[in-house]
Design an enzyme around this catalytic site. Structure first.
Site: not given
Length: 236
Positions: A8, A127
């Site tokens: 990330d 998500d």
């Protein structure tokens, strides 16, 4: 089952979040390309990158860092975070990225995603928090059930769906395999489990769960819970 090591990106650095909260970011490397090379040397075939800045800005904020990673390895790279138009898709592909993850736009503009899936290698990112789809860097939770969104892409030609349970992401508490499997069943598409890997046992269980084609591994590695050799030398 494919193992996807995760990086990330925030401000050009490799970080991990807890439950998707930006202020929880913990820096693990100032040179993400070095991490990527380590993964490649260990036997990884795929790298999962999320441009956290891009997820909020709607732009390729960390493009230069991503290009460094591409140039440093031969990994197949899938990237998400702020990919919301065809121009950005082309830009990433021209930089050497293998395929794009479309998340927020998959909820807000399904027809666009389906059109892109006809032309490019596209993965849909779903998500969810308590079963409902979250968008815009997880800052907003919709009233749409994750399984209903998955059904929209059943015959759209997307390569895979990444199913992330936000409540488990970065928490080292185990995967939500029931949620991931429900996405696979609703869509009929290979589904990648994301959020919560804590041990090799999680990988083993995931490999035996119907519909799960891969697992994303992040914090468990960064916090020393799982060694790279164990990830890639076990026959999951």
């Amino acid at each position: 089952m494919e193992k996807y090591m995760a990086i990330d990106l925030k401000d050009g650095k490799a970080v991990r979040l807890s439950k998707g909260l930006m202020d929880s970011a913990k820096i693990y490397s100032n040179e993400p390309w070095e991490l990527a090379k380590r993964f490649s040397d260990a036997g990884a075939k795929w790298l999962h990158i999320v441009d956290l800045d891009g997820a909020f800005a709607g732009d390729a904020v960390n493009l230069k860092t991503i290009e460094k990673i591409v140039n440093a390895t031969n990994l197949n790279i899938q990237i998400g975070g702020g990919v919301r138009n065809e121009e950005r898709i082309k830009s990433y592909l021209n930089s050497g990225v293998s395929r794009l993850i479309l998340g927020s736009v998959a909820l807000k503009n399904p027809e666009f995603v389906k059109e892109m899936a006809k032309k490019y290698r596209i993965v849909v990112g779903i998500d969810a928090k308590d079963g409902f789809v979250a968008v815009e860097g997880w800052a907003e939770v919709s009233q749409i059930r994750a399984t209903d969104l998955a059904k929209l892409y059943a015959d759209a030609g997307v390569e895979a769906i990444i199913a992330t349970d936000i409540s488990k992401d970065g928490m080292l508490c185990g995967l939500n395999l029931e949620f991931t499997s429900s996405i696979a069943q609703a869509s009929g598409i290979d589904t990648i489990a994301s959020g919560g890997v804590a041990s090799l046992a999680d990988l083993d269980t995931a490999s035996k769960t119907n519909g799960i084609s891969g697992v994303i591994i992040g914090k468990a590695y960064y916090e020393g819970k799982i060694a790279l050799n164990d990830i890639f030398n076990n026959n999951f």
